[in-house]
Write an enzyme that holds these catalytic residues in place. Structure first.
Site, PDB file in Angstrom:
ATOM      1  N   ARG A  26      66.064 -58.125  16.633  1.00 44.74           N
ATOM      2  CA  ARG A  26      65.404 -57.010  15.945  1.00 44.74           C
ATOM      3  C   ARG A  26      65.905 -56.844  14.510  1.00 44.74           C
ATOM      4  NH1 ARG A  26      62.760 -52.723  18.628  1.00 44.74           N
ATOM      5  NH2 ARG A  26      61.714 -53.588  20.420  1.00 44.74           N
ATOM      6  N   ARG A  30      62.451 -50.853  11.971  1.00 50.31           N
ATOM      7  CA  ARG A  30      62.417 -49.520  11.360  1.00 50.31           C
ATOM      8  C   ARG A  30      63.682 -49.074  10.662  1.00 50.31           C
ATOM      9  NH1 ARG A  30      59.869 -47.185  16.754  1.00 50.31           N
ATOM     10  NH2 ARG A  30      61.612 -48.502  17.352  1.00 50.31           N
ATOM     11  N   ARG A  39      54.769 -51.237   7.436  1.00 44.32           N
ATOM     12  CA  ARG A  39      54.255 -50.762   8.723  1.00 44.32           C
ATOM     13  C   ARG A  39      53.166 -49.708   8.505  1.00 44.32           C
ATOM     14  NH1 ARG A  39      52.844 -48.491  12.710  1.00 44.32           N
ATOM     15  NH2 ARG A  39      53.978 -48.046  14.621  1.00 44.32           N
ATOM     16  N   ASP A  76      55.641 -59.154  19.109  1.00 48.79           N
ATOM     17  CA  ASP A  76      56.228 -58.413  20.224  1.00 48.79           C
ATOM     18  C   ASP A  76      55.957 -59.155  21.522  1.00 48.79           C
ATOM     19  OD1 ASP A  76      57.594 -55.702  20.720  1.00 48.79           O
ATOM     20  OD2 ASP A  76      56.108 -55.836  22.319  1.00 48.79           O
ATOM     21  N   TYR A 152      56.621 -54.573  32.261  1.00 48.00           N
ATOM     22  CA  TYR A 152      55.781 -53.679  31.451  1.00 48.00           C
ATOM     23  C   TYR A 152      54.328 -53.696  31.922  1.00 48.00           C
ATOM     24  CZ  TYR A 152      59.700 -53.076  28.278  1.00 48.00           C
ATOM     25  OH  TYR A 152      60.928 -52.746  27.745  1.00 48.00           O
TER      26      TYR A 152
END
Ligand code: CP3
Length: 348
Positions: A26, A30, A39, A76, A152
């Protein structure tokens, strides 16, 4: 610089380097103000993942600041279910939401027919990054492992207990095996396309490998990983595969021995001294600074970093975190970390 001279690839090939190469899970995201700007410009997170120019830009942002030895494709793990036609959204501050696939009927509604067409922008991103990474920097492609992606897909988002996905697997073993088999097939194709577009190594993220009993770990983590690695090796024998079986405890040894992966990524909980003795003698290792040390900064970050460097830099080693950089991490702490790693040959 020739491919074999790239320090990251040399380490994955078993070479012991004076200064360990590094990248951070990562590393784009952010915590970087320049990421937040792009973004916003992109619209949604999925729009960003499917916009090759902007995804390339955010991939390169951390390299400009910190000069990592590898770039990782910006995308992702849930773009695979998206490519299978599963409805996916990322809710602000809440994480991913999917229409859960809780039984065989829902599984049969997924389709591979538009998979590559839907994900073509991601392959284009890899091509764009491959033409733009600095000399000496390697490009990593990635996918989630079948088990973690299934978590998920079945749960419909993140979870504490993951009771829906385990419930599906334990109630209908045959049906769940069909989901895992589908994910093995598409993951091999997805990673092959990334390699053909210019990825020089790939990482399989198994973030939730640590919630299974041992026999199910073998069935849903080890066996599918072994199948993916074997199929990739048949097509692309020289491209290293890194496995990241997060929080799987003692099972990490069997995972490292039998899946065929080229290197094992250690999560935060793995003792580096133990890993040097029991894993690094089998395969190169990558890891494993607790990302919260980087968020905290200061003397404790320095001591924890040095403990890992001291324990693992005597064998083939890529410095990384034990999980992803967190959102609240001050960017200047990452700069200090990068300097610490680079200065290791003079500090050891
Ligand atoms: O490492 C990188 O810089 C490359 C990009 C990357 C992302 N996700 C970008 C991302 C990679 C390699 C991932 C992997 C990923 N995604 C994993 C495996 C690693 C891990 O963290 O355990 C998992 C489980 C996911 C699924 C996922 N994606 C979740 C649970 C979330 C929400 C939580 C969060 O951090 O927001 C995401 C969103 C996501 N993936 C973001 C980024 C930069 C944040 C989205 C935003 O900008 O709003």
């Amino acid at each position: 610089m020739s491919v074999s001279q790239k320090p990251f690839l040399a380490a994955l090939g078993g070479k012991v380097l004076d200064r360990p190469p590094f990248w951070l899970m990562r590393q784009a995201g952010r915590y970087l103000p320049e990421y937040r700007k792009v973004r916003q410009q992109a619209g949604s997170f999925i729009d960003l993942c499917l916009n090759s120019e902007l995804a390339c830009e955010v991939t390169l942002q951390p390299l400009r600041r910190y000069g990592m030895d590898a770039a990782i494709l910006f995308s992702d793990i849930l773009m695979v279910p998206y490519g299978l036609g599963q409805k996916l959204d990322y809710l602000e501050g809440e994480g991913p939401r999917l229409d859960p696939v809780t039984n065989v009927a829902a599984l049969e509604r997924l389709t591979v027919s538009r998979f590559h067409e839907t994900l073509e922008p991601i392959y284009q991103t890899v091509r764009t990054i491959a033409g733009a990474v600095p000399d000496g920097t390697a490009l990593i492609g990635f996918a989630g492992s079948p088990w973690t992606v299934a978590c998920y897909m079945v749960q419909g988002g993140g979870s504490k207990e993951w009771e829906k996905v385990k419930g599906f697997a334990y109630r209908d073993g045959k049906g769940f095996d069909a989901l895992i088999a589908l994910l093995v097939t598409v993951t091999v194709e997805y990673l092959s396309k990334q390699i053909e577009a210019g990825a020089e190594a790939v990482q399989l993220f198994d973030s939730w490998s640590g919630i299974l009993p041992a026999d199910r770990f073998r069935r849903y983590v080890i066996e599918p990983t072994r199948a993916i690695v074997a199929a990739l090796k048949a097509k692309h024998p020289t491209v290293p595969v890194i496995g990241f079986p997060r929080n799987c405890g003692v099972m990490i040894q069997e995972y490292t021995q039998v899946t065929g992966i080229d290197a094992v990524a250690l999560d935060t909980t793995v003792c580096p001294v133990w890993a040097a003795r029991h894993l690094q003698t089998l395969k190169p290792v990558q890891g494993n600074l607790d990302p919260i040390f980087v968020a905290a900064g200061g003397e404790s970050m320095v001591l924890a970093t040095d403990e890992i460097l001291r324990s693992l830099s005597g064998g083939p080693f890529v410095f990384n975190l034990g999980h992803g950089v967190t959102q609240g991490t001050p960017p200047e702490h990452v700069a200090i970390l990068a300097d610490l790693i680079r200065a290791w040959p003079d500090r050891r």
